[in-house]
Design a protein around this motif. Structure first.
Motif, PDB file in Angstrom:
ATOM      1  N   GLU A  85      34.080  36.044  39.219  1.00  0.00           N
ATOM      2  CA  GLU A  85      35.049  37.095  39.545  1.00  0.00           C
ATOM      3  C   GLU A  85      35.684  36.836  40.907  1.00  0.00           C
TER       4      GLU A  85
ATOM      5  N   ASP B  18      38.058  34.060  40.685  1.00  0.00           N
ATOM      6  CA  ASP B  18      39.285  34.535  40.024  1.00  0.00           C
ATOM      7  C   ASP B  18      40.138  35.312  41.019  1.00  0.00           C
ATOM      8  N   ASP B  19      39.435  36.204  41.768  1.00  0.00           N
ATOM      9  CA  ASP B  19      40.149  36.998  42.778  1.00  0.00           C
ATOM     10  C   ASP B  19      40.812  36.079  43.787  1.00  0.00           C
TER      11      ASP B  19
ATOM     12  N   THR C 131      28.405  35.582  37.395  1.00  0.00           N
ATOM     13  CA  THR C 131      29.555  36.414  37.026  1.00  0.00           C
ATOM     14  C   THR C 131      30.319  36.813  38.279  1.00  0.00           C
TER      15      THR C 131
END
Ligand code: ADP
Length: 684
Positions: free
Chosen positions: A319, A322-323, A315
C-alpha cells in the motif's frame, strides 16, 4: 457448607448427565476391583481418580456426589469392610474436587497448546496424586493395618512414595487423555490422517514387541528408547491429542501385559517391581512429551502470528509503495502542469527584454522576474528529476567529455549567484585535462547544485573554492565554503530527499531535494559524494569522487564538444506554432515575429495539419497535448503526407520515454517547456 448440602441434595434431581458420570465411575471402579481380586496383587492404577479430575473439570464440581456414589458402589464388589470402601471413594472424589478446582483457578486450557497449561496440569496432578496414598496410609495409621485389608487397596505392599508415583502415573496418563479428547478434533487432511495412522501403528508395534514378546532390544538397545521416535514425531507433527493418545495406548499395552500375566498366576516380586518401573517410565514420558508438545504448539502459534504479521506488513508495504508511486506520479504531473503556464511567461519576458523603448528600471524589473522564473523552472526540473530517479525512469546519456569544459560550463551556470552574493570564487583545475565518461548535462547538474548550495549557504562576501585533481584512476572535486556549516546530526541526513537544516540562514529557495539528486547522479556515474563540516558556522566541504576511466557500460561514446549551446546564425523562417494554450501560443508567436520570423498559429491537431498543408512552414513547433489528436499522431500524419520540414516537439514532459516517443514519431527535436528563444533558434 451450604454448597455441600446443596450438592448432596442435588442428587435427588438426577439427570441423564449425572447418571452417565456416576455409571462411568462405577464401571471403571468395578473393573479395577475385578483386576485386584483376580490377579490378587496390587496393580497400582487408579483411573477413578484421574476420571474424577477430568469429569469434574469438564462438567462442574457440583457433580462430586455422583462421583462419590459411583466409586463407592463400584467398590462394593471388593467385598470389604465399610472403612476401606469409604476411604477409596472419599480419596477419588477429593482428588477430583481439588484437581478440578486448581485447574480452574489457574485458568487451565484443555487444548494444551501452551507450555503453561502443561506445567499447570503436571503440577496439579502431582499434588492431587498425594491424596489417595495419604488417606489410605493415614487410615492404616489411625485404625491399624488390619482395618484396611491389603488386598483391598492398590497401595498394599507399596511404600507411601511408590504409591504416590503409581497414583501420579494413572493421572498423568488418563487425565490428559480424557481432557484432550473432550474437544472434538478438527477434520484432518488425508496426508495428516496417514501420518497419524502410521505414527500410532509404529507406537503400537514397538509397545507390543516390548511388553508382549521376548524381544526386549534391538542390537543391544532397549526397545523402550525406540518409543521416543514416534512420540517425538507425533508431538512435533500431530499435536497434543495424538501424542497423548499414543502415550495412553502404549501405557495400556504395557499394563495389560502385566494384568494378563497376573490373571494366570500371581505376579513375582520382580514382575511387580517391573510393573512399578513401567508406570514410572510412562509417568516420566507423559511429563516429557506434554511439555515438548506444548512448546511445539506454542512455537506453531507464534509462527502463525509471525506469518500473519509478515503478511500484514507486506500488505502495508504494498500500500505504501502504491501511495508512493501515486505521489510520485502526482508530483510529476504537477511539475508538468506548472511548466505549461511558465512557457508564455518566459516568452513574454524575452519579448519585453527586446523592446528598445524599455527604461532601465523596467529592464531591471524584467531581470528580477526572469531570475525568479528561472528559480521556479529549476525547482520544477528538480521535482521531475527526483520522481524519475526514484521510479528508475532515468537513463544517463554518457559521452566522452573533457573535465575542463564540464567545469567551465558549470561555473558559468552558477556565476551570477556567486556575483549576486558577493562571494570570492576560485576554481583550480588539474594541469592536464582528463576525459570522463559522463552525461554532460547531469555532470553539470551535479557541480552546479553544489556551487549553488555553497553560494546560498554562505554569508555575503564568502570564500568558495573548487579544487579538481586526479588521484589514480579518479578525479576528485572538492568544494569548500566558509558558510553557515552543517551540524553533525544533519550531516548524515542532508543527502536524503526533502531534508533541510532549519536555520536562520535558510534562504527558502530550495525544497531539499538538490543534494539527494546530486548523490544519486554521482552514484549513477559510479562515483561517491561525502559532506564534511566541523559544525554550524564553520563552513562545509563536499567531496565528489568520479572514475576517469571510460566506463564499459557507456552506451554511446562520442566526443562532447560543448558546442551544442552556442547559438547558430539566426535568419527568418516560416514557422507554424501549434499549442492549445492560447496565451502560450500568442506569446511565442509575438516573440518569434519580433525576431523577424513569419509565424502561423494552430490550436488543434486538425488545424495544424491544415495550416501545414496551406502555408508549408519550414519549422513546426508542435505541442504534444492537443485537444483532438496527440502531437505525436500529428507528426506521424505530417510525415506520411510527405512533409519534410523541421518538426520540433514542445512538451511539458521531459522524460526519457517522451523523447523516445518523439523520435519514433519522426520529430527532429524535442524541447521541454518552458523554452527560451535562444533554445528554439539553436535548432531552426
Ligand atoms: P535545498 O538547498 O533545496 O534546501 P539540498 O538538498 O540542496 O536542498 O540541501 C539540503 C540541505 O543541506 C539544505 O537545506 C542545507 O540545510 C544543507 N546544505 C546543503 N549545502 C550546504 C552548504 N554548502 N553549507 C551548509 N549547508 C548546506
Amino acid at each position: 457448607m451450604n454448597d455441600l448440602v446443596n450438592n448432596i441434595l442435588s442428587l435427588r434431581r438426577l439427570n441423564r448427565r449425572k447418571i452417565m458420570v456416576g455409571s462411568i465411575l462405577f464401571l471403571v471402579q468395578t473393573l479395577v476391583v475385578f483386576f485386584w481380586l483376580t490377579i490378587n496383587a496390587p496393580i497400582a492404577i487408579s483411573p477413578a481418580g484421574s476420571l474424577a479430575i477430568a469429569l469434574l473439570f469438564l462438567v462442574g464440581s457440583s457433580y462430586w456426589p455422583t462421583i462419590f456414589l459411583g466409586t463407592f458402589i463400584g467398590m462394593i464388589l471388593a467385598d470389604t469392610t465399610i472403612l476401606p470402601l469409604f476411604a477409596c471413594a472419599l480419596s477419588y472424589t477429593l482428588q477430583g474436587i481439588v484437581g478440578a478446582r486448581f485447574l480452574r483457578t489457574f485458568e487451565f486450557d484443555l487444548m494444551l497448546s501452551r507450555l503453561r497449561d502443561s506445567v499447570i496440569l503436571v503440577a496439579v496432578l502431582a499434588c492431587t496424586a498425594l491424596i489417595y496414598p495419604s488417606i489410605s496410609f493415614g487410615m492404616e495409621f489411625l485404625f491399624g493395618a488390619d482395618t484396611l485389608s491389603h488386598t483391598d487397596t492398590f497401595t498394599s505392599g507399596l511404600s507411601w512414595g511408590s504409591a504416590w508415583i503409581a497414583s501420579l502415573f494413572s493421572t498423568l496418563i488418563f487425565t490428559p487423555f480424557i481432557l484432550r479428547w473432550a474437544v472434538m478434533p478438527q477434520p484432518r487432511t488425508f496426508n495428516v490422517l496417514m501420518e497419524t495412522v502410521l505414527t500410532l501403528g509404529i507406537t503400537a508395534t514397538i509397545s507390543i514387541l516390548l511388553f508382549w514378546t521376548n524381544t526386549q532390544d534391538i542390537g543391544g538397545i532397549s526397545l523402550a528408547y525406540f518409543l521416543f521416535a514416534p512420540l517425538f514425531v507425533s508431538s512435533i507433527r500431530l499435536g497434543p491429542r495424538m501424542t497423548i493418545t499414543a502415550l495412553t495406548m502404549s501405557a495400556s499395552i504395557g499394563l495389560t501385559s502385566f494384568i494378563s500375566s497376573g490373571m494366570v498366576r500371581a505376579l513375582t516380586p520382580t514382575e511387580l517391581q517391573a510393573l512399578f518401573q513401567t508406570e514410572l517410565f510412562f509417568g516420566m514420558l507423559s511429563i516429557l512429551f506434554l511439555i515438548i508438545v506444548s512448546i511445539e504448539e506454542e512455537r506453531k502459534e507464534k509462527t502463525k502470528e509471525l506469518e500473519a504479521h509478515v503478511s500484514g506488513l507486506r500488505t502495508e508495504i504494498r500500500e505504501l509503495s502504491d501511495d508512493d508511486r501515486l505521489k510520485n506520479e502526482f508530483i510529476a504531473t504537477l511539475a508538468h502542469e506548472l511548466r505549461n503556464p511558465l512557457a508564455p511567461v518566459v516568452s513574454t519576458l524575452e519579448l519585453l527584454r527586446m523592446r528598445e523603448e524599455l527604461s532601465r528600471e523596467a529592464l531591471e524589473l524584467v531581470t528580477r522576474v526572469e531570475h525568479q522564473t528561472n528559480t521556479v523552472k529549476r525547482l520544477l526540473d528538480d521535482l521531475l528529476d527526483v520522481t524519475r530517479i526514484t521510479q528508475k525512469k532515468f537513463k544517463l546519456r554518457k559521452v566522452q567529455a573533457s573535465l575542463r569544459e564540464l567545469i567551465t560550463h558549470s561555473v558559468n551556470n552558477a556565476e551570477h549567484l556567486m556575483n549576486a552574493n558577493g562571494h570570492r570564487f576560485r576554481a583550480t583545475l588539474p594541469t592536464e585535462d582528463v576525459l570522463l565518461s559522463v552525461d554532460p548535462t547531469r555532470f553539470e547538474q551535479i557541480v552546479t547544485n553544489l556551487l549553488y548550495n555553497a553560494a546560498k549557504y554562505t554569508e555575503h562576501g564568502g570564500q568558495i573554492d573548487l579544487v579538481c585533481k586526479t588521484e589514480g584512476k579518479n578525479v576528485i572535486l572538492t568544494l569548500t565554503d566558509n558558510g553557515i556549516g552543517i551540524n553533525p546530526e544533519s550531516l548524515e541526513q542532508i543527502f536524503l530527499p526533502f531534508r533541510q537544516m532549519r536555520t536562520k540562514h535558510h534562504t527558502g529557495t530550495g525544497i531539499g531535494i538538490g543534494l539527494s539528486i546530486t548523490k544519486q547522479l554521482v552514484e549513477m556515474h559510479d562515483g561517491n559524494i561525502v559532506a564534511y563540516s566541523e559544525g554550524v558556522g564553520k563552513g562545509s566541504q563536499f567531496v565528489v569522487t568520479l572514475p576517469i576511466i571510460v566506463s564499459e557500460n557507456s552506451t554511446e561514446i562520442e566526443p562532447h564538444t560543448g558546442n551544442e549551446k552556442s547559438p547558430r546564425q539566426s535568419f527568418a523562417r516560416t514557422i507554424l506554432v501549434v499549442d492549445d494554450n492560447t496565451d502560450a501560443a500568442q506569446a511565442l508567436t509575438r516573440l518569434l515575429e519580433h525576431r523577424g520570423h513569419t509565424v502561423y498559429v494552430a490550436h488543434t491537431g486538425m488545424e495544424a495539419l491544415e495550416n501545414a498543408r496551406l502555408f508549408k512552414p519550414e519549422v513546426v513547433l508542435l505541442d504534444i497535448g492537443l485537444p483532438d489528436i496527440e502531437g505525436y499522431e500529428v507528426a506521424r500524419r505530417l510525415r506520411s503526407s510527405g512533409f519534410r520540414s523541421k518538426l520540433i516537439a514542445l512538451t511539458g514532459y521531459g522524460q526519457e520515454e517522451d523523447r523516445i516517443k518523439a523520435e519514433e514519431a519522426q520529430f527532429d527535436h524535442h524541447l521541454v517547456k518552458p523554452v527560451s528563444l535562444s533554445e528554439i533558434e539553436k535548432l531552426i
